[in-house]
Design a protein around this motif. Sequence first.
Motif, mmCIF file in Angstrom:
data_model
loop_
_atom_site.group_PDB
_atom_site.id
_atom_site.type_symbol
_atom_site.label_atom_id
_atom_site.label_comp_id
_atom_site.label_asym_id
_atom_site.label_seq_id
_atom_site.Cartn_x
_atom_site.Cartn_y
_atom_site.Cartn_z
ATOM 1 N N LYS A 1 -12.154 10.631 -4.515
ATOM 2 C CA LYS A 1 -13.222 9.657 -4.293
ATOM 3 C C LYS A 1 -14.584 10.326 -4.440
ATOM 4 N N THR B 1 -0.418 15.448 0.974
ATOM 5 C CA THR B 1 -1.203 14.644 1.919
ATOM 6 C C THR B 1 -0.421 14.228 3.167
ATOM 7 N N ARG C 1 -7.866 9.982 -0.837
ATOM 8 C CA ARG C 1 -9.306 9.942 -1.092
ATOM 9 C C ARG C 1 -9.827 11.233 -1.666
ATOM 10 N N SER C 2 -8.908 12.075 -2.150
ATOM 11 C CA SER C 2 -9.339 13.390 -2.635
ATOM 12 C C SER C 2 -10.253 13.281 -3.847
ATOM 13 N N ARG D 1 0.829 -1.204 0.000
ATOM 14 C CA ARG D 1 0.000 0.000 0.000
ATOM 15 C C ARG D 1 0.859 1.247 0.000
ATOM 16 N N ARG E 1 -4.212 4.066 0.650
ATOM 17 C CA ARG E 1 -5.571 4.005 1.214
ATOM 18 C C ARG E 1 -6.049 5.371 1.675
ATOM 19 N N ARG E 2 -5.065 6.262 1.939
ATOM 20 C CA ARG E 2 -5.451 7.580 2.451
ATOM 21 C C ARG E 2 -5.612 8.614 1.347
#
Lengths: 104, 168
Positions: free
Chosen positions: A103, A91, A100-101, A29, A97-98
């Motif tokens: 999403k 970020t 998410r902008s 990840r 996984r982090r």
Amino acid sequence: MNLIALFMPFGIFIALMAVVGLYCLIVTRDMLRILLALEIITKAVTLLLIVGGAISGQMALAQTLVLTLIVIEVVVMVTAAGIVIAVFKHTGTLDVRRLRSLKG
Amino acid sequence: MDPNYKIALLENIILMAAMLLGTLATAMLRQFIKAAIALAFTSVVLCILMFKLAAPWAAVFELSVCAGLITVVFISAVSLVRPATEEERAAHVRFKVRRYFLLPVVLLAVGCGLSYMPVRPLPLLATTELVTDMRALLWGPRALDLLGQILVLLAGVWGVVILFKEET
């Protein structure tokens, strides 16, 4: 002996290297680790091209293709490393996984 | 079987095993600096294999560009990001065992599967003529590749310039 049989050990090791790269690509990840996994797969493909050239007797053609592959590999890696650094600056993390902008 | 061939085969297998170990270290080492060095080691072994398979030009490029430049790029990228905290390191070790425990099984399955696969001669595509000089091939029939390489390089340089442009 058949030429393909002569180069069979190369084929097995190339497949194993590609499996290691793909596995790392699937389970990791971390963005930098993803780049390393891509590099591993590229190494397997490079060796495959050279072995293909040795089997077919077209080593000059294989070397030309490897040259092109190396240039593309470097450009992809440099640009991707730049993107990773830019994402980290925005970020503060390398964890995919982090991110998410975008999403929906 | 010819003894010289046996020795050459053994050398190749040792080199490929070293390469596989290098890729495993690249994938699994926690510290990125060590992983980048393992990747450079893999490139060096690949370069030796290329020399043995009579591909000296590709080997030189592999050694200088992949083992050298890409390692420098990785180490530069690693130095620009924040080092992992103690908590992240502990989590990495915990997750690594959970994530990578299947890898030896997969490698064994693929290796055994391929070893027992029947070997069939592959149909090779017909080629118009055999060019043995790489330079003649690169500047002749494959000259368009060079144009593509130049464009890709320019695109990469442009991309990096855009990424690191100071916001005004």
